[in-house]
Design an enzyme around this catalytic site. Structure first.
Site, PDB file in Angstrom:
ATOM      1  N   TYR A 156       0.834  -1.210   0.000  1.00 42.92           N
ATOM      2  CA  TYR A 156       0.000   0.000   0.000  1.00 42.92           C
ATOM      3  C   TYR A 156       0.873   1.265   0.000  1.00 42.92           C
ATOM      4  O   TYR A 156       0.633   2.193  -0.789  1.00 42.92           O
ATOM      5  CB  TYR A 156      -0.905  -0.046   1.232  1.00 42.92           C
ATOM      6  CG  TYR A 156      -1.889   1.072   1.374  1.00 42.92           C
ATOM      7  CD1 TYR A 156      -3.032   1.138   0.583  1.00 42.92           C
ATOM      8  CD2 TYR A 156      -1.699   2.067   2.334  1.00 42.92           C
ATOM      9  CE1 TYR A 156      -3.960   2.161   0.744  1.00 42.92           C
ATOM     10  CE2 TYR A 156      -2.624   3.088   2.501  1.00 42.92           C
ATOM     11  CZ  TYR A 156      -3.754   3.132   1.706  1.00 42.92           C
ATOM     12  OH  TYR A 156      -4.670   4.147   1.880  1.00 42.92           O
ATOM     13  N   LYS A 160       1.067   4.092  -2.877  1.00 43.14           N
ATOM     14  CA  LYS A 160       0.741   5.499  -2.595  1.00 43.14           C
ATOM     15  C   LYS A 160       1.926   6.420  -2.860  1.00 43.14           C
ATOM     16  O   LYS A 160       1.756   7.561  -3.279  1.00 43.14           O
ATOM     17  CB  LYS A 160       0.244   5.644  -1.154  1.00 43.14           C
ATOM     18  CG  LYS A 160      -1.095   4.940  -0.891  1.00 43.14           C
ATOM     19  CD  LYS A 160      -2.193   5.404  -1.833  1.00 43.14           C
ATOM     20  CE  LYS A 160      -3.567   4.916  -1.406  1.00 43.14           C
ATOM     21  NZ  LYS A 160      -4.613   5.278  -2.393  1.00 43.14           N
TER      22      LYS A 160
HETATM   23  P1  NAP Z   1     -13.217   2.344   1.356  1.00 38.93           P
HETATM   24  O1  NAP Z   1     -14.251   2.831   2.282  1.00 38.93           O
HETATM   25  O2  NAP Z   1     -12.688   0.966   1.498  1.00 38.93           O
HETATM   26  O3  NAP Z   1     -13.745   2.572  -0.148  1.00 38.93           O
HETATM   27  C1  NAP Z   1     -12.968   2.158  -1.234  1.00 38.93           C
HETATM   28  C2  NAP Z   1     -13.670   2.490  -2.522  1.00 38.93           C
HETATM   29  O4  NAP Z   1     -12.833   2.054  -3.607  1.00 38.93           O
HETATM   30  C3  NAP Z   1     -14.999   1.767  -2.666  1.00 38.93           C
HETATM   31  O5  NAP Z   1     -15.926   2.661  -3.230  1.00 38.93           O
HETATM   32  C4  NAP Z   1     -14.676   0.645  -3.635  1.00 38.93           C
HETATM   33  O6  NAP Z   1     -15.773   0.295  -4.472  1.00 38.93           O
HETATM   34  C5  NAP Z   1     -13.628   1.291  -4.504  1.00 38.93           C
HETATM   35  N1  NAP Z   1     -12.831   0.307  -5.223  1.00 38.93           N
HETATM   36  C6  NAP Z   1     -12.070  -0.698  -4.734  1.00 38.93           C
HETATM   37  N2  NAP Z   1     -11.514  -1.393  -5.733  1.00 38.93           N
HETATM   38  C7  NAP Z   1     -11.937  -0.830  -6.888  1.00 38.93           C
HETATM   39  C8  NAP Z   1     -11.710  -1.091  -8.256  1.00 38.93           C
HETATM   40  N3  NAP Z   1     -10.921  -2.103  -8.655  1.00 38.93           N
HETATM   41  N4  NAP Z   1     -12.328  -0.303  -9.180  1.00 38.93           N
HETATM   42  C9  NAP Z   1     -13.126   0.708  -8.794  1.00 38.93           C
HETATM   43  N5  NAP Z   1     -13.376   1.019  -7.507  1.00 38.93           N
HETATM   44  C10 NAP Z   1     -12.792   0.253  -6.574  1.00 38.93           C
HETATM   45  O7  NAP Z   1     -11.920   3.248   1.383  1.00 38.93           O
HETATM   46  P2  NAP Z   1     -11.698   4.779   1.855  1.00 38.93           P
HETATM   47  O8  NAP Z   1     -11.185   4.740   3.232  1.00 38.93           O
HETATM   48  O9  NAP Z   1     -12.862   5.620   1.521  1.00 38.93           O
HETATM   49  O10 NAP Z   1     -10.461   5.162   0.925  1.00 38.93           O
HETATM   50  C11 NAP Z   1     -10.599   5.897  -0.273  1.00 38.93           C
HETATM   51  C12 NAP Z   1      -9.224   6.288  -0.766  1.00 38.93           C
HETATM   52  O11 NAP Z   1      -8.553   7.056   0.246  1.00 38.93           O
HETATM   53  C13 NAP Z   1      -8.320   5.094  -1.056  1.00 38.93           C
HETATM   54  O12 NAP Z   1      -7.498   5.359  -2.166  1.00 38.93           O
HETATM   55  C14 NAP Z   1      -7.479   4.986   0.201  1.00 38.93           C
HETATM   56  O13 NAP Z   1      -6.268   4.341  -0.035  1.00 38.93           O
HETATM   57  C15 NAP Z   1      -7.312   6.459   0.551  1.00 38.93           C
HETATM   58  N6  NAP Z   1      -6.972   6.701   1.958  1.00 38.93           N
HETATM   59  C16 NAP Z   1      -7.830   6.371   2.962  1.00 38.93           C
HETATM   60  C17 NAP Z   1      -7.467   6.641   4.276  1.00 38.93           C
HETATM   61  C18 NAP Z   1      -8.360   6.342   5.425  1.00 38.93           C
HETATM   62  O14 NAP Z   1      -7.939   6.604   6.564  1.00 38.93           O
HETATM   63  N7  NAP Z   1      -9.556   5.828   5.237  1.00 38.93           N
HETATM   64  C19 NAP Z   1      -6.233   7.233   4.546  1.00 38.93           C
HETATM   65  C20 NAP Z   1      -5.388   7.548   3.496  1.00 38.93           C
HETATM   66  C21 NAP Z   1      -5.769   7.293   2.202  1.00 38.93           C
HETATM   67  P3  NAP Z   1     -16.743  -0.991  -4.235  1.00 38.93           P
HETATM   68  O15 NAP Z   1     -17.113  -0.992  -2.794  1.00 38.93           O
HETATM   69  O16 NAP Z   1     -17.866  -0.689  -5.144  1.00 38.93           O
HETATM   70  O17 NAP Z   1     -15.986  -2.215  -4.622  1.00 38.93           O
END
Ligand code: NAP
Length: 248
Positions: A156, A160
């Protein structure tokens, strides 16, 4: 009138979490939004309903961004449905955590494919119309761990960090055409992704955040909306942390 009135945006992975909040915020600011999902069709439909119910414009588009054909079709469908594309938010992401010694090649590839290759594929497809219209905004969702590393997240963190290199390179390649490319680096945001860590880990993390709270998806969405808007017109190739000071 909202600050993004008349703009057309595609948000990948917008069925829940941060992507969902970004889609809702861009729509609230006046943009027409394509809500991409992979498996969460019903959740994406709920996001679209929330936007249209509030008087906005939105469509949901299923597609796997890690697949070349899926990414190209997602961008093309968004363009067709919205009549063009001004904003691309590469937000789709997954985690498959394990210590390097136990990390399988499959889990390495899966995380790199969605988080990094997916952004490359969508960017490549979205750039054509943006280059033609000589304007556009691309915003990539990286993470605080790109700069710090994180035990158990080699795949990851590598994806990133790669996303930051992609952001800076594409920013240089397309700046002369009026397109900006930036990255947002969230810290710990309350979504399903962070809910997966243990109670003990949560306590430890909280102690390291100067603002003493986890972030909300809305905190991140506000930053994306800023970068997507006219006020950020002179900002490109940057990484903006939304982490409560965690990376200080
Ligand atoms: P999340 O709740 O797990 O949501 C992930 C989203 O990505 C879901 O809508 C999922 O869609 C979609 N997804 C996964 N695989 C996919 C694919 N192959 N094609 C299209 N869509 C896909 O994650 P989140 O926490 O909101 O994170 C969103 C972004 O922020 C990510 O890039 C993550 O790495 C980044 N981020 C998050 C955090 C945090 O603390 N949460 C921190 C730093 C960065 P489906 O459910 O429809 O499969």
């Amino acid at each position: 009138m909202g600050s993004l009135e008349g703009r057309r945006a595609l948000v990948t992975g917008a069925s829940r979490g941060i992507g969902r909040a970004v889609a809702l915020r861009l729509a609230a600011d006046g943009a027409a939004v394509a809500v991409n999902y992979h498996t969460g069709e019903a959740e994406a439909a709920e996001v679209v309903a929330a936007i249209t119910g509030a008087g906005g414009t939105a469509v949901s588009i299923g597609g796997d961004v890690s697949d070349a054909a899926g990414a190209a079709a997602t961008v093309a469908t968004a363009q067709e449905a919205l009549g063009g594309l001004d904003i691309l938010v590469n937000n789709a992401g997954i985690t498959r955590d394990n210590l390097v010694l136990r990390l399988s090649e499959e889990d390495w590839d899966a995380v790199l494919d969605v988080n990094l290759k997916g952004a490359f594929l969508c960017t490549k497809a979205a750039l054509r119309p943006m280059l033609r219209q000589r304007s556009g905004r691309i915003i990539n969702m990286t993470s605080v761990v790109a700069g710090t590393g994180n035990p158990g997240q080699a795949n990851y963190a590598a994806a990133k960090a790669g996303l930051i290199g992609l952001t800076k390179t594409v920013a240089r390649e397309v700046a002369s055409r009026g397109i900006t490319v930036n990255a947002v680096a969230p810290g710990f945001i309350s979504t399903r992704m962070v809910e997966a860590i243990t109670e003990e880990q949560r306590g430890l993390v909280l102690g390291r955040i100067p603002l003493a709270r986890f972030g909300t998806p809305e905190d991140v969405a506000a930053c994306v909306a800023f970068l997507a808007g006219d006020d950020a017109g002179y900002i490109t190739g940057q990484v903006l942390g939304v982490d409560g000071g965690l990376s200080l």
